[in-house]
Motif scaffolding. Structure first.
Motif, mmCIF file in Angstrom:
data_model
loop_
_atom_site.group_PDB
_atom_site.id
_atom_site.type_symbol
_atom_site.label_atom_id
_atom_site.label_comp_id
_atom_site.label_asym_id
_atom_site.label_seq_id
_atom_site.Cartn_x
_atom_site.Cartn_y
_atom_site.Cartn_z
ATOM 1 N N ASP A 158 0.853 -1.191 0.000
ATOM 2 C CA ASP A 158 0.000 0.000 0.000
ATOM 3 C C ASP A 158 0.884 1.235 0.000
ATOM 4 O OD1 ASP A 158 -2.812 -0.799 0.092
ATOM 5 O OD2 ASP A 158 -2.303 -1.741 2.001
ATOM 6 N N TYR A 159 0.318 2.352 -0.428
ATOM 7 C CA TYR A 159 1.086 3.597 -0.443
ATOM 8 C C TYR A 159 0.402 4.675 0.387
ATOM 9 C CZ TYR A 159 -2.240 4.900 -4.194
ATOM 10 O OH TYR A 159 -3.381 5.145 -4.927
ATOM 11 N N VAL A 160 1.240 5.540 0.950
ATOM 12 C CA VAL A 160 0.798 6.788 1.567
ATOM 13 C C VAL A 160 1.686 7.873 0.979
ATOM 14 C CG1 VAL A 160 0.634 8.141 3.685
ATOM 15 C CG2 VAL A 160 -0.012 5.731 3.702
ATOM 16 N N LEU A 161 1.086 8.751 0.167
ATOM 17 C CA LEU A 161 1.837 9.758 -0.574
ATOM 18 C C LEU A 161 1.415 11.155 -0.144
ATOM 19 C CD1 LEU A 161 1.560 8.168 -4.151
ATOM 20 C CD2 LEU A 161 3.369 7.832 -2.450
ATOM 21 N N CYS A 162 2.388 12.002 0.091
ATOM 22 C CA CYS A 162 2.121 13.375 0.503
ATOM 23 C C CYS A 162 1.747 14.219 -0.713
ATOM 24 C CB CYS A 162 3.359 13.956 1.185
ATOM 25 S SG CYS A 162 3.124 15.608 1.850
ATOM 26 N N SER A 182 -3.959 7.602 -0.165
ATOM 27 C CA SER A 182 -3.533 6.236 0.145
ATOM 28 C C SER A 182 -4.386 5.211 -0.584
ATOM 29 C CB SER A 182 -3.603 5.985 1.650
ATOM 30 O OG SER A 182 -3.234 4.651 1.954
ATOM 31 N N SER A 183 -3.813 4.000 -0.688
ATOM 32 C CA SER A 183 -4.515 2.881 -1.313
ATOM 33 C C SER A 183 -5.250 2.016 -0.294
ATOM 34 C CB SER A 183 -3.524 2.003 -2.093
ATOM 35 O OG SER A 183 -2.500 1.525 -1.226
ATOM 36 N N PHE A 184 -5.095 2.308 1.016
ATOM 37 C CA PHE A 184 -5.866 1.535 1.990
ATOM 38 C C PHE A 184 -7.122 2.304 2.409
ATOM 39 C CE2 PHE A 184 -2.323 3.268 4.726
ATOM 40 C CZ PHE A 184 -3.070 4.193 5.428
ATOM 41 N N ALA A 185 -8.055 1.581 2.997
ATOM 42 C CA ALA A 185 -9.316 2.185 3.427
ATOM 43 C C ALA A 185 -9.058 3.255 4.478
ATOM 44 C CB ALA A 185 -10.240 1.098 3.989
ATOM 45 N N LEU A 232 -6.709 4.003 -5.506
ATOM 46 C CA LEU A 232 -6.891 5.085 -4.542
ATOM 47 C C LEU A 232 -8.190 4.887 -3.763
ATOM 48 C CD1 LEU A 232 -6.092 7.862 -3.381
ATOM 49 C CD2 LEU A 232 -7.329 8.905 -5.288
ATOM 50 N N LYS A 233 -8.091 4.858 -2.436
ATOM 51 C CA LYS A 233 -9.262 4.615 -1.601
ATOM 52 C C LYS A 233 -9.519 5.708 -0.570
ATOM 53 C CE LYS A 233 -8.992 -0.449 -1.888
ATOM 54 N NZ LYS A 233 -8.778 -1.698 -1.122
ATOM 55 N N SER A 234 -8.497 6.462 -0.191
ATOM 56 C CA SER A 234 -8.700 7.411 0.906
ATOM 57 C C SER A 234 -7.738 8.590 0.800
ATOM 58 C CB SER A 234 -8.507 6.714 2.257
ATOM 59 O OG SER A 234 -7.183 6.195 2.372
ATOM 60 N N PHE A 235 -8.099 9.645 1.513
ATOM 61 C CA PHE A 235 -7.180 10.766 1.707
ATOM 62 C C PHE A 235 -7.316 11.236 3.143
ATOM 63 C CE2 PHE A 235 -11.099 12.887 0.492
ATOM 64 C CZ PHE A 235 -11.140 14.026 1.278
ATOM 65 N N ALA A 236 -6.313 11.958 3.607
ATOM 66 C CA ALA A 236 -6.312 12.352 5.020
ATOM 67 C C ALA A 236 -5.710 13.732 5.203
ATOM 68 C CB ALA A 236 -5.537 11.338 5.856
ATOM 69 N N LEU A 237 -6.184 14.413 6.233
ATOM 70 C CA LEU A 237 -5.614 15.664 6.706
ATOM 71 C C LEU A 237 -4.914 15.371 8.029
ATOM 72 C CD1 LEU A 237 -5.233 18.722 7.280
ATOM 73 C CD2 LEU A 237 -7.615 18.765 8.068
ATOM 74 N N VAL A 238 -3.638 15.727 8.109
ATOM 75 C CA VAL A 238 -2.863 15.579 9.340
ATOM 76 C C VAL A 238 -2.496 16.974 9.830
ATOM 77 C CG1 VAL A 238 -0.730 14.723 10.382
ATOM 78 C CG2 VAL A 238 -1.953 13.321 8.702
ATOM 79 N N ALA A 240 -9.473 11.051 8.390
ATOM 80 C CA ALA A 240 -9.370 10.212 7.193
ATOM 81 C C ALA A 240 -10.723 10.153 6.488
ATOM 82 C CB ALA A 240 -8.908 8.801 7.566
ATOM 83 N N PHE A 241 -10.697 10.294 5.163
ATOM 84 C CA PHE A 241 -11.909 10.341 4.352
ATOM 85 C C PHE A 241 -11.845 9.307 3.230
ATOM 86 C CE2 PHE A 241 -10.922 14.519 6.000
ATOM 87 C CZ PHE A 241 -12.138 15.032 6.439
ATOM 88 N N GLU A 242 -13.021 8.891 2.772
ATOM 89 C CA GLU A 242 -13.081 8.068 1.576
ATOM 90 C C GLU A 242 -12.817 8.948 0.355
ATOM 91 O OE1 GLU A 242 -16.754 6.030 1.315
ATOM 92 O OE2 GLU A 242 -16.222 4.514 2.809
ATOM 93 N N ALA A 243 -12.003 8.439 -0.572
ATOM 94 C CA ALA A 243 -11.657 9.233 -1.745
ATOM 95 C C ALA A 243 -12.860 9.417 -2.663
ATOM 96 C CB ALA A 243 -10.505 8.569 -2.496
ATOM 97 N N GLY A 244 -13.609 8.353 -2.880
ATOM 98 C CA GLY A 244 -14.770 8.433 -3.751
ATOM 99 C C GLY A 244 -14.400 9.014 -5.105
ATOM 100 N N ASP A 245 -15.258 9.897 -5.615
ATOM 101 C CA ASP A 245 -14.976 10.553 -6.893
ATOM 102 C C ASP A 245 -14.711 12.041 -6.697
ATOM 103 O OD1 ASP A 245 -17.472 11.322 -6.136
ATOM 104 O OD2 ASP A 245 -18.466 10.851 -8.046
#
Length: 289
Positions: free
Chosen positions: A102-106, A193-196, A168-174, A152-157
């Motif tokens: 899985d990936y987590v990309l900034c 990220s590619s994980f839920a 691509l499944k999710s994005f997040a604010l840190v 953490a949020f669902e990426a959706g469309d």
């Protein structure tokens, strides 16, 4: 040979181990005749503190071309690969997924439209969007008060050309809020990220990636003088950078003495017995030599 050695001295990386990929420049390994100093892209297993592999960037290239080369040499199946904003590329995301990780990309200003779509989605433009998962921590000490939060949020469309990012499944604010005395600063970063969507997993990955600076790059500079090394001719700079990675791994793997890297280096230089243990040799106590 380096990768085969690392694979032999450490067990297989456990599931969801964070592998941070980041580059470091050996600043004095250049001259007027050279186009640029040596720049190594390394894969760092954050949990065990070991370098798994490295690739030197070409003189006329950068990390974007070096990262896929490095990924193809590593067994990262089941791991989480983290890369900073320069490595946030669709081709790199696809390479990570092809390797079974899985990936987590900034996401920063190098992808302005993607970043804008994340900001708009997080703000609820186009319809309310609720965080699927949240996480926070609070630390107080050394004269500072620090809060870390993640949504953490669902990426959706919602994201710009989201279909181009493999799985691509999710994005997040840190968000990090730090108060020192009367001064408060707020820092926000965004990730895909590619994980839920899982805020705790996001924070673990992000904080583990930060360790590559403290436990690898800082150690190479302070303990091994990497930035002060002036070797330039031929492949010397590249070879010595690799030797420093080997030495750092050997020291981290040794648990016979609980002390600093600096002290272990001194012991290795002055004690034949400790040096033999560090290198994995059996010490014969009956051998006077």
């Amino acid at each position: 040979a380096f990768r085969e050695w690392v694979a032999g001295v450490i067990p297989a990386l456990r599931q969801e181990q964070v592998v941070a990929i980041d580059g470091k420049t050996s600043r004095r390994t250049t001259s007027k005749a050279a186009a640029a100093p040596l720049h190594m892209v390394s894969a760092f297993a954050a949990e065990v503190g070991l370098v798994l592999g490295q690739v030197a960037t070409d003189q006329k290239s950068n990390e974007i071309t070096a990262i896929p080369q490095l990924l193809r040499t590593l067994d990262v199946a089941g791991c989480i690969v983290t890369i900073d904003a320069m490595g946030t590329q669709t081709a790199i995301a696809s390479e990570i997924r092809e390797r079974g990780a899985d990936y987590v990309l900034c996401v920063k200003d190098n992808h302005p439209k993607l970043l804008d779509s994340i900001l708009l989605a997080q703000a609820g433009v186009g319809g309310a969007l609720q965080a699927v998962s949240t996480w926070e921590s609070h630390n107080h000490g050394h004269g500072r008060d620090e809060w870390r939060r993640c949504w953490a949020f669902e990426a959706g469309d919602r994201l710009y050309k989201g279909e181009q990012w493999c799985d691509l499944k999710s994005f997040a604010l840190v968000e990090r809020t730090r108060t020192v005395g009367e001064k408060t600063s707020v820092e926000r970063r965004y990730y895909i990220s590619s994980f839920a969507p899982d805020a705790e997993k996001f924070m673990h990955a992000v904080r583990s990636h930060w360790e590559v600076e403290n436990r690898l790059h800082w150690c190479l500079d302070v303990q091994f003088g990497d930035d002060y090394a002036r070797a330039r001719a031929g492949h010397v700079a590249h070879n010595l950078a690799l030797v420093r990675h080997i030495a750092l791994n050997l020291i981290r793997l040794n648990t016979s003495v609980k002390t600093s890297i600096k002290t272990k280096r001194l012991l290795a230089a002055t004690s034949d017995e400790f040096r033999a243990t560090l290198l994995g040799f059996e010490v014969n106590e009956d051998d006077d030599d």
